[in-house]
Design an enzyme around this catalytic site. Structure first.
Site, mmCIF file in Angstrom:
data_model
loop_
_atom_site.group_PDB
_atom_site.id
_atom_site.type_symbol
_atom_site.label_atom_id
_atom_site.label_comp_id
_atom_site.label_asym_id
_atom_site.label_seq_id
_atom_site.Cartn_x
_atom_site.Cartn_y
_atom_site.Cartn_z
ATOM 1 N N HIS A 49 -3.567 -5.746 0.843
ATOM 2 C CA HIS A 49 -3.018 -5.973 2.189
ATOM 3 C C HIS A 49 -3.023 -7.452 2.571
ATOM 4 O O HIS A 49 -3.931 -7.894 3.270
ATOM 5 C CB HIS A 49 -3.859 -5.206 3.216
ATOM 6 N N GLU A 75 -1.334 -8.830 4.816
ATOM 7 C CA GLU A 75 -1.172 -8.963 6.273
ATOM 8 C C GLU A 75 -2.513 -8.956 6.993
ATOM 9 O O GLU A 75 -2.578 -9.289 8.169
ATOM 10 C CB GLU A 75 -0.259 -7.842 6.815
ATOM 11 N N CYS A 132 0.835 -1.202 0.000
ATOM 12 C CA CYS A 132 0.000 0.000 0.000
ATOM 13 C C CYS A 132 0.873 1.256 0.000
ATOM 14 O O CYS A 132 1.589 1.494 -0.962
ATOM 15 C CB CYS A 132 -0.976 -0.058 1.168
#
Lengths: 80, 222
Positions: free
Chosen positions: B196, B198, B86
């Site tokens: 994302h 994560e 990002c």
């Protein structure tokens, strides 16, 4: 002191969704004669030097290193 | 393997990244504040997402000029793995470690939702835990994820298999050219991506499609 104005604009061929939205805004206000709008940035910079050549060289360096992203933007430097 | 996370003012996904790296590698990453001029010996350096310096000037532009990013570039040149997610991707582009630029989303709207990603190159240190063509779930949350590159750069990315992730058919959330969601450098050790991973690593997230990326990058069970 030297005063300068730096103008950063999107390169030709790079799509400008914000410019397109502004075009739409102008059209909705009744400005029907607008062919296109491209959005850019202006930086007014004051430098300590009084030498315009030194100022220009420094300002060009600033543009290349930070103020413009040369992948998508062009810049011009004007001493005012 | 040891990891490190770069910290800049305005990032807001740093804790998510730290949690993911800690849970998957079993040890917490080293934190590197932006003013640090050296990064200790680690195997993976991650730049998390957020809005460093409030996205002033251009997304990632100011953060990319901080001392820790110069130290990161030196490590990258030595072959250390670097992942930018990002805002981290935006910063990698601004440092010049990856080519191209990320512009305002074509819709002009902030997009925060789950999309489908196609893993298009699995011969990298970051993606070898997936199968070629595999479609994975992944959240996105950004305002400036519209990838752009000039035709020559784009041809280089396409011809040399440097696109690691594409938005799967009809899920491109931002207008990115050729549906590009993630790219890798020529040497294969620096990858940037807008989505994302994560945020999808365990059951509590509702899925774990992002986990294989970290397991790959950290040499765990692949």
């Amino acid at each position: 002191m030297t005063k300068a104005r730096i103008t950063v604009t999107l390169k030709q061929g790079v799509l400008d969704p914000q410019g397109k939205a502004i075009e739409g805004g102008l059209a909705s206000l009744g400005f029907t004669g607008v062919d296109s709008v491209r959005q850019g940035k202006v930086f007014d910079v004051e430098l300590q030097t009084t030498d315009p050549n030194q100022a220009k060289a420094e300002l060009n360096d600033m543009c290349a290193k930070l103020l413009a992203n040369t992948v998508i933007e062009d810049y011009s430097v004007e001493i005012i | 393997m040891k990891s490190a996370v770069i910290l800049l003012p305005g990032l807001n996904r740093d804790q998510d990244m730290i949690a993911a790296l800690t849970k998957i590698s079993g040890k917490p990453p080293v934190m590197i504040w932006q003013t640090e001029t050296e990064i200790p010996d680690v195997d993976l350096i991650v730049i998390p997402g957020g809005f460093s310096y409030g996205d002033y000037l251009r997304c990632g532009a100011i953060g990319a000029r901080m001392p820790a990013l110069r130290a990161l570039a030196e490590k990258a040149a030595k072959g250390v793995r670097v992942l930018g997610v990002c805002n981290g991707f935006q910063i990698l582009l601004e440092t010049g470690l990856l080519p191209g630029a990320l512009m305002r989303n074509a819709s002009l709207k902030f997009v925060c939702k789950e999309i489908s990603l196609e893993v298009t190159n699995v011969d990298t240190a970051f993606t070898r835990g997936y199968e070629k063509g595999q479609i994975i779930r992944c959240p996105v949350a950004h305002h400036d994820g519209n990838y752009f590159a000039d035709p020559q750069t784009l041809a280089d990315l396409e011809d040399n298999d440097r696109i690691t992730f594409r938005y799967a058919e009809n899920t491109n959330p931002n207008g990115s050219i050729n549906d590009i969601a993630g790219i890798i450098n020529k040497q294969g050790n620096v990858m940037g991506m807008m989505p994302h991973p994560e945020n999808l690593i365990e059951a509590a997230h509702g899925g774990s499609d992002g986990r294989a990326l970290f397991e790959s990058a950290l040499d765990i069970a692949v």
